[in-house]
Every structure is written in C-alpha cells, then in structure tokens.
Write a protein that holds these residues in place. Structure first.
Motif, PDB file in Angstrom:
ATOM      1  N   ALA A 156      17.790  30.692 -53.924  1.00 31.29           N
ATOM      2  CA  ALA A 156      18.321  31.614 -54.933  1.00 31.29           C
ATOM      3  C   ALA A 156      17.367  31.680 -56.113  1.00 31.29           C
ATOM      4  CB  ALA A 156      19.711  31.171 -55.370  1.00 31.29           C
ATOM      5  N   GLY A 157      16.198  32.252 -55.875  1.00 33.45           N
ATOM      6  CA  GLY A 157      15.229  32.368 -56.961  1.00 33.45           C
ATOM      7  C   GLY A 157      15.684  33.326 -58.035  1.00 33.45           C
ATOM      8  N   SER A 158      16.359  34.397 -57.625  1.00 31.52           N
ATOM      9  CA  SER A 158      16.907  35.367 -58.572  1.00 31.52           C
ATOM     10  C   SER A 158      18.146  35.995 -57.945  1.00 31.52           C
ATOM     11  CB  SER A 158      15.868  36.449 -58.902  1.00 31.52           C
ATOM     12  OG  SER A 158      15.485  37.158 -57.726  1.00 31.52           O
ATOM     13  N   TRP A 159      19.037  36.489 -58.792  1.00 25.77           N
ATOM     14  CA  TRP A 159      20.280  37.075 -58.293  1.00 25.77           C
ATOM     15  C   TRP A 159      20.000  38.354 -57.507  1.00 25.77           C
ATOM     16  CZ3 TRP A 159      25.253  35.977 -57.599  1.00 25.77           C
ATOM     17  CH2 TRP A 159      26.132  37.029 -57.345  1.00 25.77           C
ATOM     18  N   ARG A 167      19.472  34.058 -62.923  1.00 25.24           N
ATOM     19  CA  ARG A 167      20.450  34.609 -63.855  1.00 25.24           C
ATOM     20  C   ARG A 167      21.496  35.341 -63.037  1.00 25.24           C
ATOM     21  NH1 ARG A 167      17.750  31.633 -66.134  1.00 25.24           N
ATOM     22  NH2 ARG A 167      16.566  31.864 -68.060  1.00 25.24           N
ATOM     23  N   GLY A 168      22.598  34.693 -62.801  1.00 19.41           N
ATOM     24  CA  GLY A 168      23.636  35.299 -61.986  1.00 19.41           C
ATOM     25  C   GLY A 168      24.866  34.428 -61.965  1.00 19.41           C
ATOM     26  N   ASP A 169      25.799  34.774 -61.099  1.00 23.31           N
ATOM     27  CA  ASP A 169      27.032  34.009 -61.003  1.00 23.31           C
ATOM     28  C   ASP A 169      26.750  32.575 -60.572  1.00 23.31           C
ATOM     29  OD1 ASP A 169      28.261  36.373 -61.604  1.00 23.31           O
ATOM     30  OD2 ASP A 169      28.918  36.796 -59.546  1.00 23.31           O
ATOM     31  N   ASP A 170      27.565  31.662 -61.055  1.00 26.40           N
ATOM     32  CA  ASP A 170      27.462  30.266 -60.656  1.00 26.40           C
ATOM     33  C   ASP A 170      27.873  30.143 -59.192  1.00 26.40           C
ATOM     34  OD1 ASP A 170      27.733  27.535 -60.216  1.00 26.40           O
ATOM     35  OD2 ASP A 170      28.591  27.155 -62.203  1.00 26.40           O
TER      36      ASP A 170
END
Length: 291
Positions: free
Chosen positions: A168-171, A192-195
């Motif tokens: 999960a490098g990026s959302w 930067r995204g949902d946990d």
C-alpha cells in the motif's frame, strides 16, 4: 516454495547523474540502465534473487518495448504471466534519475492504463491460477495496479487460505474492496488513505525509509529498526522490502517482527549497490538465515 505476485510491470530507463538537473538544465549521465520495474515486478525480482519461485501476473502486451521487460525478468528468474499478450499499447514507462552521491532518485512515470480488454484478462487469469492444494503459493503479494486482477487474485487466495500481502504505497480506489481480503497491509510513510484496520486488516505495517518500521497486530505493536547503511541507490528499495517480506511470509515460520527484520536487512543490502540489478547477487544467500 514460491510467491504469486500481481501488479504493475513498467520499463524503467535509469540515468545516474552527479546532480539532479534543475528545470531547463542539461546534464550528462554517468551511466544508463534499462530494466523492468514497478512495485510487484521489483518484488518478484527480489523473491527470485532470494531463491524462491516468483510468478508475476501482469499486463505487458505486444509492443516492442515490452520485450525489454520480458528479457530482463527472464534473466532474473521471474516467471512472467502476461494476461493480455496481444495488447498493442506500449507498457508504462518510467524515466528515473539517480543522484550518484547518495542514491536519491527522481521518478516520472504513469501507472498502468485502464484496459478495455478486462474479459480477456480475467479469462487468462483464471487459466493461470493453481487448482491443486499441492501447487498453492506460500504467499500472494499485490500492489493494487490492474485493480480487477488484484481483486480476483485476492478472492482466490482468501478462499484457499493463502496469506495476502498488500503493498500500500499510496491509496488507490480499489482498496475499498481489496482491503477486506488482505491479511497484511504494508504501507509507506507517504500513504494517505483510510486506515486498513477499519477494513479488518489484522496486521498493518508502516515503512519510512531509514527510520524504524512500525507494526501492529491484534495482540501487540512495536517498531523494528532499519540497519544503518551508506546508500548508493534507493531506487526500488521499498519494492525490494515488500518482496523480501513476502518471501519471509511464504516460508511459513517466524512472526511479524522477524519478517520485518529480514525485509529490512534485504532492503538495506539493495541500497548499498548501484543500478537496478547489481544487488541481486548480494542477497542470494540471505534467505538461508531465516528459520
């Protein structure tokens, strides 16, 4: 023992320079390399370098540039499965500049384009997935590119109780559907995204370059230090980390802190070497140190 990886395959043009040029400036490179790239691809190269089987599910296509990626991966011992070998479009291409003094890099790239040939890709995918329990991989690694492929592989793995690791490098939008199928989400500090915990992911890891790797499981949490090293080339270091981590998971022994420590060691060895492939020989025997 082998790892199934699904995701992006690019063609990387890597220029090594004394200094990264300013806007409008022209500089002469110290060296030039052309290699296959992309998160899942670099992870597959790592798995193969460590001595395990690595099968990469991706879309390369029929464009002449795709032959460069195929040749490189064949040399590295990666089994490339092209889900749309007749696709005429060129593969994703990355232009990369690496600073010689510290290995810092600048990357300009495009992600995998959305293909209208999804039905063909899905048929090809299901034909390639193992059916016998004796043929199951020890781990599946996804990078979220080619979203339909990622979802199908994750569902397939979940049904067969094969551990699913997400890079999960990026959302990415597909993560809303993908995360509930994931066992381990390894995020970068730039994520930067949902946990992932909100989607029921039991193990969440956050890497941060040379800083300690943070991790949490349902029972505990902690940090694992990264070895101090002189960086010569940081290109793909995170991808190498994910490949080494997936290799460790596929062994079926150890625990999360041990897997992270191993991945940290392999990634540290990668950044000590210049070029996209020179490090592979150096890590060849590192897998033997795992229990």
């Amino acid at each position: 023992m082998w790892v199934l990886l699904a995701g992006l395959c690019t063609v990387d043009q890597v220029q090594r320079v004394a200094e990264i040029p300013a806007p409008g400036e022209k500089v002469r490179s110290l060296s030039v390399d052309v290699a296959a790239g992309g998160p899942a691809t670099n992870a597959a190269v790592t798995v193969a370098a460590l001595g395990a089987g690595a099968t990469l599910l991706t879309v390369a296509g029929a464009h002449p540039l795709a032959a460069l990626a195929r040749a490189d991966l064949e040399t590295c011992g990666v089994d490339l499965v092209d889900l749309d070998p007749a696709l005429p479009d060129p593969p994703a291409i990355s232009a990369i500049v690496v600073r010689d003094s510290d290995g810092e890099r600048t990357v300009v790239s495009r992600n995998a384009h959305a293909s209208s040939r999804s039905v063909l890709s899905m048929r090809s995918l299901h034909a390639q997935l193992p059916r016998s329990e004796d043929e199951m991989p020890g781990c599946v690694l996804l990078d979220g590119h080619h979203p339909e492929v990622a979802l199908e592989v994750a569902r397939w793995a979940r049904e067969r109780k094969v551990p699913v690791v997400l890079d999960a490098g990026s959302w990415k939008p597909v993560f809303e559907d993908l995360l509930p199928l994931v066992d381990i989400a390894a995020c970068s500090s730039l994520y930067r995204g949902d946990d992932p915990r909100e989607y029921g992911v039991p193990v969440v890891i956050t890497t941060a370059g040379p800083d300690p790797v943070r991790w949490s499981t349902p029972e505990e949490s902690g940090e694992t230090p990264v070895p101090v090293t002189q960086a010569r080339d940081t290109l793909g270091a995170g991808d190498v980390w994910h490949g080494a981590f997936a290799y460790a998971v596929s062994r079926g022994t150890g625990d999360v802190p041990r897997w992270i420590a191993f991945a940290n060691e392999v990634a540290a060895e990668r950044v000590r070497h210049e070029g996209p492939r020179s490090w592979t020989t150096a890590v060849a025997k590192m897998g033997e140190g795992l229990p």
